[in-house]
Design a protein around this motif. Structure first.
Motif, PDB file in Angstrom:
ATOM      1  N   GLY A 246     -16.280 -15.652  -6.357  1.00  9.22           N
ATOM      2  CA  GLY A 246     -15.279 -16.250  -5.631  1.00  9.22           C
ATOM      3  C   GLY A 246     -14.998 -15.679  -4.464  1.00  9.22           C
ATOM      4  N   ARG A 247     -15.254 -14.446  -4.095  1.00  8.35           N
ATOM      5  CA  ARG A 247     -14.772 -13.301  -2.945  1.00  8.35           C
ATOM      6  C   ARG A 247     -15.662 -12.842  -2.019  1.00  8.35           C
ATOM      7  N   GLU A 248     -15.547 -12.687  -0.921  1.00  5.61           N
ATOM      8  CA  GLU A 248     -16.062 -11.915   0.170  1.00  5.61           C
ATOM      9  C   GLU A 248     -16.094 -10.578  -0.096  1.00  5.61           C
ATOM     10  N   ASP A 249     -17.593  -9.963  -0.093  1.00  3.03           N
ATOM     11  CA  ASP A 249     -17.789  -8.615  -0.457  1.00  3.03           C
ATOM     12  C   ASP A 249     -17.330  -7.913   0.722  1.00  3.03           C
ATOM     13  N   LEU A 250     -16.209  -7.081   0.885  1.00  7.85           N
ATOM     14  CA  LEU A 250     -15.768  -6.195   2.136  1.00  7.85           C
ATOM     15  C   LEU A 250     -15.865  -4.528   1.707  1.00  7.85           C
ATOM     16  N   ARG A 251     -16.647  -4.491   0.700  1.00  9.88           N
ATOM     17  CA  ARG A 251     -16.633  -2.994   0.248  1.00  9.88           C
ATOM     18  C   ARG A 251     -17.618  -2.002   1.448  1.00  9.88           C
ATOM     19  N   ASP A 252     -18.345  -2.636   2.323  1.00 12.97           N
ATOM     20  CA  ASP A 252     -18.792  -1.748   3.073  1.00 12.97           C
ATOM     21  C   ASP A 252     -18.050  -1.537   4.335  1.00 12.97           C
ATOM     22  N   LEU A 253     -16.931  -2.206   4.351  1.00 12.81           N
ATOM     23  CA  LEU A 253     -16.046  -2.233   5.747  1.00 12.81           C
ATOM     24  C   LEU A 253     -15.520  -0.470   5.485  1.00 12.81           C
ATOM     25  N   PRO A 254     -15.263   0.223   6.261  1.00 11.23           N
ATOM     26  CA  PRO A 254     -14.809   1.382   6.021  1.00 11.23           C
ATOM     27  C   PRO A 254     -13.128   1.383   6.439  1.00 11.23           C
ATOM     28  N   LEU A 255     -12.346   0.493   5.369  1.00 12.34           N
ATOM     29  CA  LEU A 255     -11.072   0.412   5.546  1.00 12.34           C
ATOM     30  C   LEU A 255     -10.233   1.577   4.796  1.00 12.34           C
ATOM     31  N   VAL A 256      -9.262   2.020   5.460  1.00  4.83           N
ATOM     32  CA  VAL A 256      -8.398   3.056   4.986  1.00  4.83           C
ATOM     33  C   VAL A 256      -6.951   2.660   5.027  1.00  4.83           C
ATOM     34  N   THR A 257      -6.227   3.334   3.820  1.00  3.75           N
ATOM     35  CA  THR A 257      -4.872   3.176   3.883  1.00  3.75           C
ATOM     36  C   THR A 257      -4.069   4.127   4.640  1.00  3.75           C
ATOM     37  N   ALA A 263       4.026   8.019  -0.848  1.00  2.00           N
ATOM     38  CA  ALA A 263       4.027   6.610  -1.071  1.00  2.00           C
ATOM     39  C   ALA A 263       3.913   6.396  -2.555  1.00  2.00           C
ATOM     40  N   ARG A 264       4.540   5.299  -3.129  1.00  2.00           N
ATOM     41  CA  ARG A 264       4.415   5.132  -4.570  1.00  2.00           C
ATOM     42  C   ARG A 264       3.555   3.893  -4.575  1.00  2.00           C
ATOM     43  N   ASP A 265       3.191   3.260  -3.717  1.00  2.00           N
ATOM     44  CA  ASP A 265       2.268   1.967  -3.643  1.00  2.00           C
ATOM     45  C   ASP A 265       1.357   1.917  -2.513  1.00  2.00           C
ATOM     46  N   ARG A 266       0.385   1.281  -2.424  1.00  2.00           N
ATOM     47  CA  ARG A 266      -0.582   1.262  -1.309  1.00  2.00           C
ATOM     48  C   ARG A 266      -1.036  -0.245  -1.129  1.00  2.00           C
ATOM     49  N   ASP A 267      -0.385  -1.004  -0.250  1.00  2.00           N
ATOM     50  CA  ASP A 267      -0.569  -2.685  -0.240  1.00  2.00           C
ATOM     51  C   ASP A 267      -1.555  -2.997   0.866  1.00  2.00           C
ATOM     52  N   ASP A 268      -1.512  -2.055   1.830  1.00  2.00           N
ATOM     53  CA  ASP A 268      -2.340  -2.598   3.165  1.00  2.00           C
ATOM     54  C   ASP A 268      -3.351  -1.283   3.479  1.00  2.00           C
ATOM     55  N   ALA A 269      -4.513  -1.994   3.986  1.00  2.00           N
ATOM     56  CA  ALA A 269      -5.662  -0.935   4.418  1.00  2.00           C
ATOM     57  C   ALA A 269      -5.942  -1.573   5.774  1.00  2.00           C
ATOM     58  N   VAL A 270      -6.443  -0.715   6.890  1.00  2.00           N
ATOM     59  CA  VAL A 270      -6.693  -1.201   8.119  1.00  2.00           C
ATOM     60  C   VAL A 270      -8.306  -0.716   8.580  1.00  2.00           C
ATOM     61  N   TYR A 271      -8.832  -1.266   9.233  1.00  2.00           N
ATOM     62  CA  TYR A 271     -10.196  -0.912  10.142  1.00  2.00           C
ATOM     63  C   TYR A 271     -10.230  -1.509  11.434  1.00  2.00           C
ATOM     64  N   ALA A 272     -10.753  -0.795  12.491  1.00  2.00           N
ATOM     65  CA  ALA A 272     -10.983  -1.439  13.798  1.00  2.00           C
ATOM     66  C   ALA A 272     -12.220  -0.991  14.322  1.00  2.00           C
ATOM     67  N   MET A 273     -12.823  -1.886  15.308  1.00  2.00           N
ATOM     68  CA  MET A 273     -13.949  -1.253  15.952  1.00  2.00           C
ATOM     69  C   MET A 273     -13.922  -2.443  17.268  1.00  2.00           C
ATOM     70  N   ALA A 274     -14.871  -1.829  18.272  1.00  2.00           N
ATOM     71  CA  ALA A 274     -15.096  -2.574  19.365  1.00  2.00           C
ATOM     72  C   ALA A 274     -15.594  -3.957  19.248  1.00  2.00           C
ATOM     73  N   TRP A 287      -9.340  -5.457  11.230  1.00  2.00           N
ATOM     74  CA  TRP A 287      -9.340  -5.894   9.967  1.00  2.00           C
ATOM     75  C   TRP A 287      -8.015  -5.258   9.026  1.00  2.00           C
ATOM     76  N   VAL A 288      -7.223  -6.272   8.493  1.00  2.00           N
ATOM     77  CA  VAL A 288      -6.036  -5.766   7.785  1.00  2.00           C
ATOM     78  C   VAL A 288      -6.469  -6.393   6.429  1.00  2.00           C
ATOM     79  N   ALA A 289      -6.423  -5.685   5.304  1.00  2.00           N
ATOM     80  CA  ALA A 289      -6.880  -5.970   3.865  1.00  2.00           C
ATOM     81  C   ALA A 289      -5.358  -5.718   3.203  1.00  2.00           C
ATOM     82  N   ALA A 370     -10.397   6.027   1.933  1.00  2.00           N
ATOM     83  CA  ALA A 370      -9.551   7.078   2.011  1.00  2.00           C
ATOM     84  C   ALA A 370      -8.221   6.749   1.935  1.00  2.00           C
ATOM     85  N   SER A 371      -7.202   7.526   1.045  1.00  2.00           N
ATOM     86  CA  SER A 371      -5.753   7.279   1.077  1.00  2.00           C
ATOM     87  C   SER A 371      -5.184   8.097   2.154  1.00  2.00           C
TER      88      SER A 371
END
Length: 750
Positions: A246-257, A263-274, A287-289, A370-371
């Motif tokens: 039931g989810r879209e597979d985003l595991r190939d996106l190089p998102l980083v926090t 930091a005690r918690d990490r609730d947002d990750a980002v990635y950008a491209m042209a 992309w903001v996850a 990466a964190s």
């Protein structure tokens, strides 16, 4: 449409179906639809008022009865070897005996164990219910904070909370060596039979005015819930990682926090491209996850009720009081590197000037590459990459900064309020003592994350408006005319101007801030502008966000630590039909109340955090009583002056008796004090040197004495012509105010 059942039919249904006793379950069982639901709601309320039913956790049940699943505490086996338990539910008779029926494979239970049990009402001699074990609960004893008072056979814990008069008895062998008068943390032990409840000391915190006690005192004084109920812990313990269904597979996106180093918690990750789409030269895809907390915290569950009650996480220099248990906030919901995590993500396209062209939301599964922390990312961009950031520099970090550069252009065109107020950083040693007070270094990496989170929040608000879904907007209304007049007075006293007689925009305030930039009044104007702002809050109605100069704005990016964001996530889930864990009818019906509760919780946390900072600063400065400090006057009142110290940013009070050896006239219009003998005029923004007379860690108060003002010693008084000092700006403001007053008087007489 079927008729609404009578009260006897409702009572019988609830007795036969204790697990299906919510209002919507009753309506479904009796086929009630449309306007008839209003009559059902009225009938249930009548039965509740009559005492025929009681409402607990959004479900109805007969008074005194237990829910189908409850938290229980196991008693010692009786003479026959049977194991009984008592309920730990609030508002239920704790003497109700429940027979624990063991099944094959159940773990051995002993006295004092807490369990989650499935209950069945029975008619048996000696007990009214039977329980089958669902699971044994982890240790989650009740905590108490107070002063230890030594006695003959141990001692007592006297709670520091003024609203709590119950004391706790501590056996001699459970005192952990605590001394009389120490601040201690204890936890409940044993079963209360007669007399005072029992506790054992788990931490000695020393002097109640000491550094380690500061945040604990603030937590209790402000009533911040810091103990999770057993049912909440049990529910969190059952949580498990999610799969791809039931989810879209985003595991190939190089998102980083990218977060603070601690930091005690990490609730947002980002990635950008042209952006490779034609027609958008120089554009970017961002992309903001965000952690999918809604998957774990479902409407009406124990976790949900507790999160709503807390409203948000509260952060202190030495600890955090989280909105969610650590297994969620620090693990399953936290976007740690190299592990699969459930998320809600938004893909946004912007043009070369940072304007958003489109957005698309998905419910996905991601894996952070990466964190990272802010300083680490900035160093990499500045040419000092480490082993972790070097491989990410070209494919991940540089595209993020390129997209950020475009967002900066859009920000400049939008003109949000551009305050520049340094944030204090209090550093503690292992013993909880303040070792230093500095100001956080602010990098472009901080601003990059802020801009991308703002863009995602805007996209979420716009998406929900498009879907016509109820939500909580983040509202920030423009300043009141009274506060603007006060800001204008300070600006004029500092030789600056603020536009008048036109509809206020953030651009007008930014021009004032720009005038102050680089001058000695820089911090003062920024601080006074901040104080003139109204406080932001949550509301189901959209009144816009003045400070950010945005029409639609909602909080989407931090559901681990803010309940408002969880509501927005549920609205997106409902709007896109991504599952059954979206906004419930109860959520929608009580949206106004939720907005008020979490707005109040936010103010409560801010007050506790501010009080804690003040106490830590007072504790840090307590060893320097008698020393001199440079600072600037930040407030003037009839009773004295407020001064912000340059070194630490701490605020202290110069009582009027310590200002000078003469009588001072207070002018409220110009916010100045004028010496009756010397004519010395003291106003906001002036540079001073003060002596620290007193530092009071328990209250966070600093008492100061005025030594110098604008580089000159304070005049001795006794002579109207003896004062050498006559500052131009506050004097000009005072003269203007007096001239205006005379003009008004003349007009009235005419």
């Amino acid at each position: 449409m079927k008729p609404v059942p009578n009260k006897d039919q409702i009572r019988q249904w609830i007795a036969e179906n204790p697990g299906l006793s919510a209002k919507r379950d009753i309506a479904k069982a009796f086929g009630i639809k449309g306007d008839a639901k209003i009559d059902l709601k009225r009938l249930l309320r009548e039965m509740e008022d009559e005492g025929a039913l009681e409402k607990k956790a959004r479900r109805f049940r007969e008074p005194g009865s237990l829910p189908p699943v409850a938290v229980l505490q196991v008693l010692a086996p009786d003479r026959s070897g049977d194991l009984f338990a008592v309920p730990l539910e609030e508002g239920v008779d704790s003497t109700i005996r429940i027979l624990v029926v063991a099944q094959k494979g159940d773990p051995a239970l002993g006295a004092g164990d807490r369990i989650l049990g499935r209950l069945t009402a029975v008619s048996a001699e000696g007990h009214a219910y039977e329980a089958r074990l669902i699971r044994r609960l982890g240790s989650n004893p009740l905590k108490v904070l107070g002063i230890y008072r030594e006695g003959h056979e141990g001692g007592r814990i006297v709670p520091i909370d003024k609203g709590q008069d119950k004391e706790w008895r501590v056996a001699r062998d459970a005192a952990a060596g605590a001394r009389d008068g120490e601040l201690v943390e204890g936890e409940a032990v044993g079963n209360r039979r007669l007399g005072l409840p029992q506790a054992r000391i788990v931490a000695r915190l020393g002097d109640p005015s000491g550094a380690r006690a500061v945040s604990l005192i603030a937590i209790h004084q402000h009533g911040i819930p810091d103990q999770f109920p057993d049912a909440v812990i049990a529910e969190a313990d059952r949580a498990a990682p999610v799969g791809l269904k039931g989810r879209e597979d985003l595991r190939d996106l190089p998102l980083v926090t990218i977060d603070p180093i601690d930091a005690r918690d990490r609730d947002d990750a980002v990635y950008a491209m042209a952006d490779d789409q034609p027609g958008n030269p120089g554009g970017h895809v961002i992309w903001v996850a965000i952690a999918d907390v809604a998957h774990y915290v479902t409407p009406g569950a124990a976790l949900d009720r507790e999160a709503r009650r807390r409203g948000n996480s509260t952060y202190f220099p030495d600890r955090v009081v989280p909105m969610l248990p650590d297994i969620l906030s620090g693990d399953l919901c936290s976007l740690h590197e190299h592990v699969d995590r459930a998320c809600l993500a938004v893909r946004m396209r912007i043009d070369a000037h940072g304007n958003k062209l489109s957005h698309r939301f998905v419910r996905g599964l991601m894996r952070s590459k990466a964190s990272l922390h802010y300083g680490q990312v900035q160093s990499a961009i500045d040419g000092q990459a480490d082993d972790k950031t070097a491989p990410l520099l070209e494919p991940v970090l540089k595209p993020l900064y390129a997209a950020y550069a475009a967002l900066v252009q859009a920000r400049a065109a939008r003109q949000p309020l551009d305050l520049d107020l340094p944030e204090r950083k209090i550093v503690l040693d292992d013993a909880g003592k303040v070792t230093s007070v500095a100001f956080y270094e602010r990098y472009d990496a901080h601003k990059l994350i802020e801009e991308m989170m703002i863009l995602a929040n805007v996209a979420a608000a716009e998406e929900l408006v498009r879907l016509k879904q109820p939500l909580l907007f983040r509202v920030h209304e423009e300043p009141s005319p009274l506060k603007l007049d006060a800001l204008r007075e300070v600006a004029e006293a500092s030789g600056m101007t603020l536009a008048k007689g036109q509809m206020l925009k953030t651009a007008h305030l930014n021009r004032l801030l720009s005038q102050a930039q680089g001058t000695e009044f820089d911090e003062l104007i920024n601080l006074t502008t901040l104080r003139s702002m109204t406080q932001a809050y949550y509301n189901p109605e959209n009144f816009g966000h003045f400070g950010l100069a945005l029409r639609n704005y909602a909080h989407f990016t931090s559901p681990i630590r803010r309940y408002s964001d969880l509501i927005v996530h549920r609205a997106l889930i409902a709007g896109h039909r991504w599952g059954q864990d979206g906004l419930s009818p109860w959520d929608v019906e009580n949206l106004d109340e939720t907005a008020k509760l979490i707005s109040e919780a936010e103010r409560r946390s801010m007050a506790a955090e501010r009080d804690t900072t003040d106490r830590y600063l007072a504790a840090y400065l307590a060893d320097r009583v008698g020393s001199s400090f440079a600072g600037r006057i930040s407030g003037v009142q009839r009773f004295g002056l407020f001064v912000r110290l340059d070194e630490t940013g701490a605020d202290g009070l110069i009582p009027i008796r310590a200002v000078g050896r003469e009588f001072f006239h207070y002018d409220e219009a110009s916010q100045t004090l004028m010496g009756a003998d010397t004519g010395l005029t003291i106003g906001i923004g002036q540079r001073v040197v003060v002596k620290l007379s007193e530092a009071i860690p328990v209250t966070g108060g600093l008492v100061l004495e005025l030594l110098e003002i604008e580089g000159s010693a304070v005049p001795a008084g006794r002579s109207r012509k003896g004062g050498r000092f006559s500052p131009r700006k506050p004097g000009a403001a005072s003269a203007k105010a007096s001239k205006l007053a005379r003009k008004i008087v003349r007009k009235r007489r005419g």
